[in-house]
Design a protein around this motif. Structure first.
Motif, short mmCIF file in Angstrom:
data_model
loop_
_atom_site.label_atom_id
_atom_site.label_comp_id
_atom_site.label_asym_id
_atom_site.label_seq_id
_atom_site.Cartn_x
_atom_site.Cartn_y
_atom_site.Cartn_z
N ARG A 1 0.40 6.15 -7.88
CA ARG A 1 1.28 6.44 -7.66
C ARG A 1 0.94 8.26 -8.45
N GLN A 2 0.52 8.11 -8.62
CA GLN A 2 -0.25 9.79 -9.31
C GLN A 2 -0.88 10.23 -6.99
N GLY A 3 -0.32 9.76 -5.92
CA GLY A 3 -1.22 10.75 -5.63
C GLY A 3 -2.44 10.21 -4.94
N THR A 4 -2.74 9.93 -5.32
CA THR A 4 -3.97 9.38 -4.40
C THR A 4 -4.33 8.14 -3.62
N THR A 5 -4.96 8.11 -2.42
CA THR A 5 -5.43 7.30 -1.23
C THR A 5 -5.48 5.66 -1.84
N ILE A 6 -5.65 4.65 -1.20
CA ILE A 6 -7.26 3.45 -1.67
C ILE A 6 -7.13 2.87 -0.64
N LEU A 7 -8.71 2.80 -0.70
CA LEU A 7 -8.58 1.27 0.33
C LEU A 7 -9.96 0.43 -0.73
N LEU A 8 -9.08 -0.43 -0.68
CA LEU A 8 -9.45 -1.46 -1.78
C LEU A 8 -10.29 -2.93 -1.40
N VAL A 9 -11.01 -3.30 -1.47
CA VAL A 9 -11.98 -4.11 -1.25
C VAL A 9 -12.16 -5.14 -2.58
N GLU A 10 -11.84 -6.69 -2.11
CA GLU A 10 -11.24 -7.39 -3.23
C GLU A 10 -11.16 -8.93 -3.20
N GLN A 11 -12.00 -9.88 -4.09
CA GLN A 11 -12.25 -11.19 -3.86
C GLN A 11 -10.41 -11.53 -4.56
N ASN A 12 -10.14 -11.15 -4.70
CA ASN A 12 -9.30 -11.29 -5.88
C ASN A 12 -7.95 -11.77 -4.58
N VAL A 13 -7.63 -12.74 -4.36
CA VAL A 13 -6.01 -12.03 -3.01
C VAL A 13 -5.03 -12.25 -3.67
N TYR A 14 -4.55 -12.91 -4.71
CA TYR A 14 -3.17 -12.25 -5.41
C TYR A 14 -3.40 -11.13 -5.70
N GLN A 15 -3.68 -10.80 -6.86
CA GLN A 15 -3.50 -9.44 -7.59
C GLN A 15 -3.39 -8.51 -6.79
N SER A 16 -4.58 -8.25 -5.74
CA SER A 16 -4.69 -7.23 -4.20
C SER A 16 -3.60 -7.09 -3.55
N LEU A 17 -2.93 -8.07 -3.06
CA LEU A 17 -1.99 -8.03 -2.77
C LEU A 17 -0.78 -8.15 -2.32
N HIS A 18 -0.86 -7.82 -3.85
CA HIS A 18 0.55 -8.35 -4.64
C HIS A 18 0.96 -6.48 -4.90
N VAL A 19 -0.50 -5.46 -4.86
CA VAL A 19 -0.14 -3.98 -4.93
C VAL A 19 -0.29 -3.20 -3.39
#
Length: 234
Positions: free
Chosen positions: A182-200
């Motif tokens: 929200r503060q302006g940083t683009t993010i590429l995220l790698v995660e095993q926690n599928v539920y939480q990561s897809l939510h964001v």
């Protein structure tokens, strides 16, 4: 902002990535999800130039990353927070943070970024003089992310930020990831926690044995029957 096309990578004779196509647009949170060993972290290592692709294309704001060394990539504004935190255990919280602004162009913003880190992570402010190695796993993860922000990233690469954390801390980490975005940083995220990561996520890719098998918005993938069965136990 970031465009990956037909990316192939192998560790010796072991092929890890197969013709991976992936795009990150400015302002997004894009997530790569998949099981352990699917090749997720290897994508980030290729972007950071920690490893060398067998073939394919990697471009950041139209700059060819394949021609660059890892320190040059950091100079472009690509900062990776590695899996396993990898803080400096014998340094204090404040010393760890200051190490995150080692690129000359970021030093002028060092103190402002320290204050930003302490605002995002009040726990770190409380432990400003504590040695990093004496903190809990959750606190060390906060420190690793905050140290990454010290480099003024245009694109922040997060590798398994929730790994090994309690459910409550996992929720907290993902809230902070949303706030950083929200503060302006683009993010590429790698995660095993599928539920939480897809939510964001704005958008996401599902990686299986080194291949992208699905892509879409976070909401689309959460509703996908294959994702539900393979990753969410539904």
């Amino acid at each position: 902002m970031l465009r990956i096309e037909k990316l192939n990578f192998a560790y010796g004779d072991l092929k890890v990535l197969w013709d991976v196509d992936l795009e990150v647009r400015q302002g997004e949170i894009v997530t790569v999800v998949g099981a352990n060993g699917a090749g997720k972290s290897t994508i980030l290592k290729n972007v950071s130039r920690l490893v060398r692709a067998s073939s394919g294309s990697l471009r950041f704001n139209d700059v060819d990353l394949l021609r660059m060394a890892s320190h040059e990539v950091v100079g472009l504004g690509i900062v990776q927070v590695p899996e396993g935190r990898r803080i400096f255990p014998e340094m204090t919280v404040l010393e760890n943070l200051r190490m995150g602004s080692f690129v000359k162009a970021t030093r002028k913003d060092r103190e402002r970024n320290v204050e930003r880190a302490f605002t995002l992570f009040p726990r770190l402010k409380e432990r400003e003089k504590q040695l990093g190695g004496t903190m809990s796993g959750g606190e060390q993860q906060m420190l690793a992310i905050a140290r990454g922000l010290m480099g003024n990233p245009k694109l922040l690469l997060l590798d398994e930020p929730s790994l090994g954390l309690s459910p409550l801390l996992v929720k907290n980490i993902f809230e902070i990831i949303k706030e950083i975005n929200r503060q302006g940083t683009t993010i590429l995220l790698v995660e095993q926690n599928v539920y939480q990561s897809l939510h964001v996520s704005s958008r996401a890719y599902v990686l299986e044995t080194g291949r992208v098998v699905l892509s879409g918005t976070g909401a689309e993938l959460l509703a996908n029957a294959h994702v539900k069965k393979a990753f969410l136990g539904m």
